[in-house]
Design a protein around this motif. Structure first.
Motif, PDB file in Angstrom:
ATOM      1  N   GLY A  52       0.833  -1.193   0.000  1.00  0.00           N
ATOM      2  CA  GLY A  52       0.000   0.000   0.000  1.00  0.00           C
ATOM      3  C   GLY A  52       0.864   1.238   0.000  1.00  0.00           C
ATOM      4  N   PRO A  53       0.309   2.379  -0.393  1.00  0.00           N
ATOM      5  CA  PRO A  53       1.088   3.617  -0.455  1.00  0.00           C
ATOM      6  C   PRO A  53       1.447   4.126   0.934  1.00  0.00           C
ATOM      7  N   PRO A  54       2.489   4.920   1.029  1.00  0.00           N
ATOM      8  CA  PRO A  54       2.853   5.501   2.323  1.00  0.00           C
ATOM      9  C   PRO A  54       1.760   6.456   2.808  1.00  0.00           C
ATOM     10  N   THR A  55       1.570   6.493   4.110  1.00  0.00           N
ATOM     11  CA  THR A  55       0.560   7.371   4.710  1.00  0.00           C
ATOM     12  C   THR A  55       0.957   7.721   6.126  1.00  0.00           C
ATOM     13  N   SER A  56       0.687   8.953   6.512  1.00  0.00           N
ATOM     14  CA  SER A  56       0.979   9.391   7.882  1.00  0.00           C
ATOM     15  C   SER A  56       0.026   8.757   8.889  1.00  0.00           C
ATOM     16  N   LEU A  57      -1.017   8.107   8.418  1.00  0.00           N
ATOM     17  CA  LEU A  57      -1.976   7.469   9.315  1.00  0.00           C
ATOM     18  C   LEU A  57      -1.327   6.382  10.165  1.00  0.00           C
ATOM     19  N   ARG A  58      -0.350   5.694   9.601  1.00  0.00           N
ATOM     20  CA  ARG A  58       0.294   4.615  10.369  1.00  0.00           C
ATOM     21  C   ARG A  58       0.939   5.172  11.633  1.00  0.00           C
ATOM     22  N   GLN A  59       1.748   6.186  11.498  1.00  0.00           N
ATOM     23  CA  GLN A  59       2.431   6.739  12.664  1.00  0.00           C
ATOM     24  C   GLN A  59       1.444   7.373  13.630  1.00  0.00           C
ATOM     25  N   ALA A  73      -5.795  14.305   6.774  1.00  0.00           N
ATOM     26  CA  ALA A  73      -6.322  14.871   5.527  1.00  0.00           C
ATOM     27  C   ALA A  73      -6.048  16.376   5.466  1.00  0.00           C
ATOM     28  N   ALA A  74      -6.183  17.044   6.609  1.00  0.00           N
ATOM     29  CA  ALA A  74      -5.938  18.489   6.652  1.00  0.00           C
ATOM     30  C   ALA A  74      -4.486  18.816   6.333  1.00  0.00           C
ATOM     31  N   GLU A  75      -3.606  17.867   6.611  1.00  0.00           N
ATOM     32  CA  GLU A  75      -2.179  18.044   6.322  1.00  0.00           C
ATOM     33  C   GLU A  75      -1.813  17.561   4.927  1.00  0.00           C
ATOM     34  N   GLY A  76      -2.820  17.136   4.169  1.00  0.00           N
ATOM     35  CA  GLY A  76      -2.590  16.775   2.777  1.00  0.00           C
ATOM     36  C   GLY A  76      -2.291  15.318   2.508  1.00  0.00           C
ATOM     37  N   ASP A  77      -2.484  14.443   3.498  1.00  0.00           N
ATOM     38  CA  ASP A  77      -2.225  13.021   3.261  1.00  0.00           C
ATOM     39  C   ASP A  77      -3.248  12.484   2.254  1.00  0.00           C
ATOM     40  N   PRO A  78      -2.799  11.995   1.097  1.00  0.00           N
ATOM     41  CA  PRO A  78      -3.756  11.569   0.060  1.00  0.00           C
ATOM     42  C   PRO A  78      -4.592  10.359   0.461  1.00  0.00           C
ATOM     43  N   VAL A  79      -4.039   9.463   1.248  1.00  0.00           N
ATOM     44  CA  VAL A  79      -4.796   8.279   1.683  1.00  0.00           C
ATOM     45  C   VAL A  79      -5.932   8.705   2.608  1.00  0.00           C
ATOM     46  N   ALA A  80      -5.624   9.575   3.554  1.00  0.00           N
ATOM     47  CA  ALA A  80      -6.648  10.074   4.474  1.00  0.00           C
ATOM     48  C   ALA A  80      -7.731  10.837   3.719  1.00  0.00           C
ATOM     49  N   LEU A  81      -7.328  11.634   2.729  1.00  0.00           N
ATOM     50  CA  LEU A  81      -8.299  12.369   1.926  1.00  0.00           C
ATOM     51  C   LEU A  81      -9.256  11.429   1.210  1.00  0.00           C
ATOM     52  N   ARG A  82      -8.719  10.342   0.655  1.00  0.00           N
ATOM     53  CA  ARG A  82      -9.571   9.382  -0.054  1.00  0.00           C
ATOM     54  C   ARG A  82     -10.539   8.695   0.895  1.00  0.00           C
ATOM     55  N   ILE A  96     -26.542  14.372  11.311  1.00  0.00           N
ATOM     56  CA  ILE A  96     -26.301  14.287  12.756  1.00  0.00           C
ATOM     57  C   ILE A  96     -25.176  13.280  13.004  1.00  0.00           C
ATOM     58  N   GLY A  97     -24.329  13.561  13.981  1.00  0.00           N
ATOM     59  CA  GLY A  97     -23.318  12.591  14.388  1.00  0.00           C
ATOM     60  C   GLY A  97     -21.919  13.162  14.367  1.00  0.00           C
ATOM     61  N   GLY A  98     -21.047  12.551  15.156  1.00  0.00           N
ATOM     62  CA  GLY A  98     -19.690  13.039  15.319  1.00  0.00           C
ATOM     63  C   GLY A  98     -18.861  13.038  14.060  1.00  0.00           C
ATOM     64  N   VAL A  99     -19.168  12.173  13.106  1.00  0.00           N
ATOM     65  CA  VAL A  99     -18.407  12.113  11.861  1.00  0.00           C
ATOM     66  C   VAL A  99     -18.463  13.446  11.126  1.00  0.00           C
ATOM     67  N   PHE A 100     -19.601  14.135  11.239  1.00  0.00           N
ATOM     68  CA  PHE A 100     -19.766  15.401  10.529  1.00  0.00           C
ATOM     69  C   PHE A 100     -19.000  16.551  11.175  1.00  0.00           C
ATOM     70  N   ALA A 101     -18.279  16.268  12.254  1.00  0.00           N
ATOM     71  CA  ALA A 101     -17.381  17.279  12.817  1.00  0.00           C
ATOM     72  C   ALA A 101     -16.227  17.563  11.870  1.00  0.00           C
ATOM     73  N   SER A 102     -15.963  16.618  10.964  1.00  0.00           N
ATOM     74  CA  SER A 102     -14.940  16.827   9.943  1.00  0.00           C
ATOM     75  C   SER A 102     -15.478  17.790   8.892  1.00  0.00           C
ATOM     76  N   LYS A 103     -14.896  18.978   8.794  1.00  0.00           N
ATOM     77  CA  LYS A 103     -15.376  19.963   7.832  1.00  0.00           C
ATOM     78  C   LYS A 103     -15.201  19.475   6.404  1.00  0.00           C
ATOM     79  N   ARG A 104     -14.107  18.762   6.150  1.00  0.00           N
ATOM     80  CA  ARG A 104     -13.873  18.256   4.798  1.00  0.00           C
ATOM     81  C   ARG A 104     -14.932  17.240   4.402  1.00  0.00           C
TER      82      ARG A 104
END
Length: 261
Positions: free
Chosen positions: A123-130, A169-178, A210-218
């Motif tokens: 899989g591609p590199p992602t900051s999500l792992r760290q 995603a806010a930091e531009g991680d493409p995996v998180a954005l997807r 409704i719900g906590g997921v929608f706290a993400s503005k993106r």
């Protein structure tokens, strides 16, 4: 717990529960209402008793008339709708094994999968792992995976890590954005499925979320864009919460007009 809640509400309203009969009562129950109506009828003296599910009362409070569609995305996900004729429909809400796409747990599951794939070299590199390792205190994504099978990390707690995906995603991680874009699309599809069951193309429909997921503005921005891409839809935050929704539905059922309606 229900008796205690009703007793506390009566006490706050300066009513004697033992001498009170309600014109109407509405309850939204998690897990469905099928096995709860007889129990509630024995506990609550009411001329009209409405026993429904928690998504329904969320809708009843979310829009001005208690009609339209509400998409709920917390740990799991579901969309529920009611039209002017009183017809209802739902989409999703299948639970974490078979569904809950776009919910918090699903977002975290996708993040862990991405971390595992990176770790194993497919899989591609992602900051999500760290981010997952730092937050959970684990040495590898594989250890994180097994951590989520333990009682210390139930789905509700695991779902709280969805904020890591939003930050990445806010930091531009493409995996998180997807992952966020996919979650928004799944939630918009739920709303679209409900709309197709209850309204004709182009008819105006209020759609709430409704719900906590929608706290993400993106995620929210993409969800709103996708929902409003369909002609007639107007997407907005809920006017009131589920508890107020249950009260409003009880008032509507009893034909009681107040400034709230």
């Amino acid at each position: 717990a229900i008796s205690e809640s009703v007793a506390a509400a009566c006490q706050e309203a300066q009513l004697d529960l033992t001498a009170t009969r309600f014109a109407s009562a509405c309850f939204g129950m998690s897990g469905g209402p099928e096995d709860k109506e007889a129990i509630l009828a024995a506990l609550i003296p009411a001329d009209r008793l409405i026993v429904t599910h928690d998504a329904a009362v969320a809708l009843f409070g979310a829009t001005a008339a208690g009609q339209g569609i509400v998409t709920i995305a917390g740990t799991g996900s579901i969309a529920f709708g009611r039209n002017a004729a009183g017809q209802t429909a739902r989409a999703g809400g299948w639970g974490y094994v078979f569904g809950d796409e776009g919910g918090g747990f699903d977002i975290v599951r996708q993040a862990v999968r991405a971390a595992l794939r990176m770790e194993e070299g497919w899989g591609p590199p992602t900051s999500l792992r760290q981010a997952l390792l730092d937050t959970t205190g684990q040495a590898s994504a594989n250890r994180v995976l097994h951590l989520f099978y333990t009682p210390d990390w139930p789905r509700s707690r695991a779902s709280s890590l969805a904020s890591l995906v939003d930050s990445a995603a806010a930091e531009g991680d493409p995996v998180a954005l997807r992952i966020l874009e996919s979650a928004a699309q799944e939630l918009a599809l739920l709303a679209a499925a409900v709309r197709a069951q209850l309204w004709r193309p182009g008819e105006p429909v209020d759609v709430a979320y409704i719900g906590g997921v929608f706290a993400s503005k993106r995620l929210l921005e993409r969800y709103r864009m996708l929902v409003e891409f369909e002609a007639g839809n107007c997407c907005a935050a809920p006017l009131r919460g589920p508890a107020e929704g249950a009260l409003l539905e009880a008032l509507r059922s009893a034909g009681i007009q107040t400034g709230l309606l």
